[in-house]
Design a protein around this motif. Structure first.
Motif, PDB file in Angstrom:
ATOM      1  N   TRP A  14      21.412   8.269  -7.132  1.00 10.90           N
ATOM      2  CA  TRP A  14      20.774   7.791  -8.355  1.00 10.90           C
ATOM      3  C   TRP A  14      21.488   8.340  -9.581  1.00 10.90           C
ATOM      4  CZ3 TRP A  14      18.186  11.048 -11.875  1.00 10.90           C
ATOM      5  CH2 TRP A  14      18.065  12.389 -11.475  1.00 10.90           C
ATOM      6  N   SER A  15      21.223   7.683 -10.705  1.00 13.32           N
ATOM      7  CA  SER A  15      21.740   8.147 -11.988  1.00 13.32           C
ATOM      8  C   SER A  15      20.892   7.562 -13.100  1.00 13.32           C
ATOM      9  CB  SER A  15      23.211   7.753 -12.167  1.00 13.32           C
ATOM     10  OG  SER A  15      23.345   6.358 -12.186  1.00 13.32           O
ATOM     11  N   ILE A  16      21.110   8.074 -14.294  1.00 11.31           N
ATOM     12  CA  ILE A  16      20.466   7.537 -15.486  1.00 11.31           C
ATOM     13  C   ILE A  16      21.567   7.084 -16.425  1.00 11.31           C
ATOM     14  CG2 ILE A  16      19.078   8.083 -17.523  1.00 11.31           C
ATOM     15  CD1 ILE A  16      17.413   9.940 -15.767  1.00 11.31           C
ATOM     16  N   VAL A  17      21.392   5.870 -16.950  1.00  9.26           N
ATOM     17  CA  VAL A  17      22.365   5.276 -17.858  1.00  9.26           C
ATOM     18  C   VAL A  17      21.741   5.215 -19.242  1.00  9.26           C
ATOM     19  CG1 VAL A  17      23.714   3.219 -18.376  1.00  9.26           C
ATOM     20  CG2 VAL A  17      23.324   3.884 -16.006  1.00  9.26           C
ATOM     21  N   GLU A  18      22.425   5.795 -20.226  1.00 11.18           N
ATOM     22  CA  GLU A  18      21.936   5.748 -21.605  1.00 11.18           C
ATOM     23  C   GLU A  18      22.232   4.374 -22.187  1.00 11.18           C
ATOM     24  OE1 GLU A  18      21.871   8.539 -25.564  1.00 11.18           O
ATOM     25  OE2 GLU A  18      23.476   8.817 -24.111  1.00 11.18           O
ATOM     26  N   THR A  19      21.216   3.794 -22.826  1.00 11.97           N
ATOM     27  CA  THR A  19      21.348   2.473 -23.419  1.00 11.97           C
ATOM     28  C   THR A  19      21.008   2.576 -24.897  1.00 11.97           C
ATOM     29  OG1 THR A  19      20.629   1.528 -21.317  1.00 11.97           O
ATOM     30  CG2 THR A  19      20.655   0.064 -23.209  1.00 11.97           C
ATOM     31  N   LYS A  20      21.967   2.320 -25.749  1.00 12.06           N
ATOM     32  CA  LYS A  20      21.740   2.382 -27.200  1.00 12.06           C
ATOM     33  C   LYS A  20      20.788   1.262 -27.625  1.00 12.06           C
ATOM     34  CE  LYS A  20      25.007   5.512 -28.114  1.00 12.06           C
ATOM     35  NZ  LYS A  20      24.629   6.783 -27.591  1.00 12.06           N
ATOM     36  N   GLY A  21      19.741   1.610 -28.368  1.00 13.26           N
ATOM     37  CA  GLY A  21      18.816   0.627 -28.913  1.00 13.26           C
ATOM     38  C   GLY A  21      17.842   0.044 -27.901  1.00 13.26           C
ATOM     39  N   ALA A  22      17.782   0.590 -26.694  1.00 11.59           N
ATOM     40  CA  ALA A  22      16.859   0.097 -25.669  1.00 11.59           C
ATOM     41  C   ALA A  22      16.474   1.273 -24.769  1.00 11.59           C
ATOM     42  CB  ALA A  22      17.509  -1.013 -24.856  1.00 11.59           C
ATOM     43  N   ASN A  23      15.573   1.006 -23.815  1.00  9.51           N
ATOM     44  CA  ASN A  23      15.189   2.050 -22.862  1.00  9.51           C
ATOM     45  C   ASN A  23      16.392   2.446 -22.014  1.00  9.51           C
ATOM     46  OD1 ASN A  23      12.458   2.002 -23.591  1.00  9.51           O
ATOM     47  ND2 ASN A  23      11.991   0.385 -22.139  1.00  9.51           N
ATOM     48  N   ASP A  24      16.510   3.736 -21.731  1.00  5.02           N
ATOM     49  CA  ASP A  24      17.523   4.170 -20.777  1.00  5.02           C
ATOM     50  C   ASP A  24      17.161   3.596 -19.413  1.00  5.02           C
ATOM     51  OD1 ASP A  24      18.777   5.505 -22.796  1.00  5.02           O
ATOM     52  OD2 ASP A  24      18.192   7.510 -22.143  1.00  5.02           O
ATOM     53  N   LYS A  25      18.126   3.582 -18.510  1.00  3.34           N
ATOM     54  CA  LYS A  25      17.940   2.962 -17.197  1.00  3.34           C
ATOM     55  C   LYS A  25      18.075   4.010 -16.095  1.00  3.34           C
ATOM     56  CE  LYS A  25      18.622  -1.187 -19.182  1.00  3.34           C
ATOM     57  NZ  LYS A  25      17.506  -1.820 -19.783  1.00  3.34           N
ATOM     58  N   LEU A  26      17.199   3.926 -15.104  1.00  5.24           N
ATOM     59  CA  LEU A  26      17.361   4.679 -13.882  1.00  5.24           C
ATOM     60  C   LEU A  26      17.890   3.694 -12.859  1.00  5.24           C
ATOM     61  CD1 LEU A  26      15.226   7.378 -12.309  1.00  5.24           C
ATOM     62  CD2 LEU A  26      15.894   5.462 -10.892  1.00  5.24           C
ATOM     63  N   GLN A  27      18.943   4.075 -12.142  1.00 13.45           N
ATOM     64  CA  GLN A  27      19.507   3.175 -11.148  1.00 13.45           C
ATOM     65  C   GLN A  27      19.733   3.925  -9.848  1.00 13.45           C
ATOM     66  OE1 GLN A  27      23.070   1.752 -13.033  1.00 13.45           O
ATOM     67  NE2 GLN A  27      24.178   3.662 -12.712  1.00 13.45           N
ATOM     68  N   PHE A  28      19.696   3.173  -8.731  1.00 18.37           N
ATOM     69  CA  PHE A  28      19.995   3.791  -7.446  1.00 18.37           C
ATOM     70  C   PHE A  28      20.644   2.779  -6.517  1.00 18.37           C
ATOM     71  CE2 PHE A  28      15.841   2.070  -6.146  1.00 18.37           C
ATOM     72  CZ  PHE A  28      16.066   1.677  -4.830  1.00 18.37           C
ATOM     73  N   LYS A  29      21.316   3.328  -5.522  1.00 16.77           N
ATOM     74  CA  LYS A  29      21.851   2.525  -4.434  1.00 16.77           C
ATOM     75  C   LYS A  29      21.670   3.289  -3.142  1.00 16.77           C
ATOM     76  CE  LYS A  29      26.200   1.598  -4.829  1.00 16.77           C
ATOM     77  NZ  LYS A  29      27.567   1.306  -5.256  1.00 16.77           N
ATOM     78  N   PHE A  30      21.656   2.561  -2.040  1.00 17.77           N
ATOM     79  CA  PHE A  30      21.429   3.184  -0.748  1.00 17.77           C
ATOM     80  C   PHE A  30      22.696   3.866  -0.240  1.00 17.77           C
ATOM     81  CE2 PHE A  30      18.165  -0.158  -0.782  1.00 17.77           C
ATOM     82  CZ  PHE A  30      17.053   0.624  -0.546  1.00 17.77           C
ATOM     83  N   ILE A  31      22.495   5.040   0.395  1.00 14.93           N
ATOM     84  CA  ILE A  31      23.593   5.783   1.019  1.00 14.93           C
ATOM     85  C   ILE A  31      23.181   6.160   2.440  1.00 14.93           C
ATOM     86  CG2 ILE A  31      24.552   6.664  -1.141  1.00 14.93           C
ATOM     87  CD1 ILE A  31      23.107   9.336  -0.594  1.00 14.93           C
ATOM     88  N   ASP A  32      24.160   6.505   3.268  1.00 14.98           N
ATOM     89  CA  ASP A  32      23.850   6.961   4.619  1.00 14.98           C
ATOM     90  C   ASP A  32      23.711   8.488   4.649  1.00 14.98           C
ATOM     91  OD1 ASP A  32      26.458   8.005   4.653  1.00 14.98           O
ATOM     92  OD2 ASP A  32      27.252   6.376   5.887  1.00 14.98           O
ATOM     93  N   GLU A  33      23.544   9.041   5.835  1.00 16.89           N
ATOM     94  CA  GLU A  33      23.342  10.481   5.976  1.00 16.89           C
ATOM     95  C   GLU A  33      24.553  11.283   5.507  1.00 16.89           C
ATOM     96  OE1 GLU A  33      22.995   8.316   8.669  1.00 16.89           O
ATOM     97  OE2 GLU A  33      20.853   8.095   8.326  1.00 16.89           O
ATOM     98  N   LYS A  34      25.737  10.637   5.520  1.00 15.05           N
ATOM     99  CA  LYS A  34      26.956  11.305   5.066  1.00 15.05           C
ATOM    100  C   LYS A  34      27.232  11.047   3.586  1.00 15.05           C
ATOM    101  CE  LYS A  34      28.975  11.150   9.625  1.00 15.05           C
ATOM    102  NZ  LYS A  34      30.064  10.662  10.468  1.00 15.05           N
ATOM    103  N   LYS A  35      26.244  10.484   2.897  1.00 17.13           N
ATOM    104  CA  LYS A  35      26.305  10.204   1.457  1.00 17.13           C
ATOM    105  C   LYS A  35      27.341   9.136   1.090  1.00 17.13           C
ATOM    106  CE  LYS A  35      24.414  14.669   0.143  1.00 17.13           C
ATOM    107  NZ  LYS A  35      23.813  14.895   1.417  1.00 17.13           N
ATOM    108  N   LYS A  36      27.602   8.207   2.009  1.00 15.98           N
ATOM    109  CA  LYS A  36      28.505   7.088   1.758  1.00 15.98           C
ATOM    110  C   LYS A  36      27.662   5.859   1.399  1.00 15.98           C
ATOM    111  CE  LYS A  36      32.240   9.234   3.198  1.00 15.98           C
ATOM    112  NZ  LYS A  36      33.135   9.796   2.266  1.00 15.98           N
ATOM    113  N   ASP A  37      28.139   5.075   0.416  1.00 19.36           N
ATOM    114  CA  ASP A  37      27.425   3.862   0.023  1.00 19.36           C
ATOM    115  C   ASP A  37      27.278   2.926   1.217  1.00 19.36           C
ATOM    116  OD1 ASP A  37      27.346   4.820  -2.538  1.00 19.36           O
ATOM    117  OD2 ASP A  37      28.953   3.550  -3.289  1.00 19.36           O
ATOM    118  N   ILE A  38      26.084   2.343   1.346  1.00 23.04           N
ATOM    119  CA  ILE A  38      25.824   1.428   2.459  1.00 23.04           C
ATOM    120  C   ILE A  38      26.165  -0.007   2.080  1.00 23.04           C
ATOM    121  CG2 ILE A  38      24.014   0.411   3.891  1.00 23.04           C
ATOM    122  CD1 ILE A  38      22.672   3.128   3.980  1.00 23.04           C
ATOM    123  N   ASN A  39      25.709  -0.460   0.933  1.00 25.16           N
ATOM    124  CA  ASN A  39      25.856  -1.864   0.550  1.00 25.16           C
ATOM    125  C   ASN A  39      26.900  -2.079  -0.530  1.00 25.16           C
ATOM    126  OD1 ASN A  39      23.808  -2.580   2.349  1.00 25.16           O
ATOM    127  ND2 ASN A  39      22.234  -2.190   0.838  1.00 25.16           N
TER     128      ASN A  39
END
Length: 159
Positions: A96-121
């Motif tokens: 996960w991470s948070i993206v700063e957005t000027k003039g709007a709400n900041d965004k929280l985003q995530f993506k799925f990872i496996d047990e070895k912390k590698k991106d799945i999709n």
């Protein structure tokens, strides 16, 4: 001498571009830890909805799920309880991470990872507006289209 000056400038530029703002750093600290998703709601349209969230499970399976966010390495997970035959329980690992957005709400985003912390999709992930965030409450919102009409899905978390 000029080579050293150019090298110093490039290194400084790289370091500055990789840093996050104080606001995002504070939001990350606030998000850090364990949350319970108390409610999934819908705004912008009347009626009832049957929604599959994150290509994973029915929305009602997420109510009561436990979410964990680790600030120091941007990983975490959510756990769905195996409460009935429709909800497939278990732990799903995320980055996960948070993206700063000027003039709007900041965004929280995530993506799925496996047990070895590698991106799945590969590049597939999910992004939400941070509507409100405090030490004990967090509300996220994402906009979707249902039959061509905009609907906002709200996620209400508590500690």
């Amino acid at each position: 001498m000029i080579k050293n000056g150019v090298l110093l400038f490039v290194v400084t530029l790289v370091i500055a571009s990789c840093s996050i703002s104080k606001k995002v750093a504070q939001e990350r600290k606030t998000v850090d830890g364990t949350w319970t998703l108390e409610d999934v709601g819908y705004e912008g349209s009347e009626g009832s909805f049957k929604a599959i969230l994150f290509n994973d499970a029915d929305a009602f399976c997420f109510e009561g799920s436990t979410w964990f966010f680790r600030n120091n390495n941007s990983t975490g997970s959510y756990t769905i309880q195996n409460s009935n035959s429709i909800c497939t329980g278990g732990v799903r690992n995320i980055r996960w991470s948070i993206v700063e957005t000027k003039g709007a709400n900041d965004k929280l985003q995530f993506k799925f990872i496996d047990e070895k912390k590698k991106d799945i999709n590969s590049r597939t992930g999910y992004r939400f507006d941070i509507v409100s965030l405090s030490a004990t409450q967090m509300t996220l919102k994402s906009d979707v289209n249902v039959d061509g009409a905009p609907v906002s899905v709200t996620y209400s978390f508590a500690r």
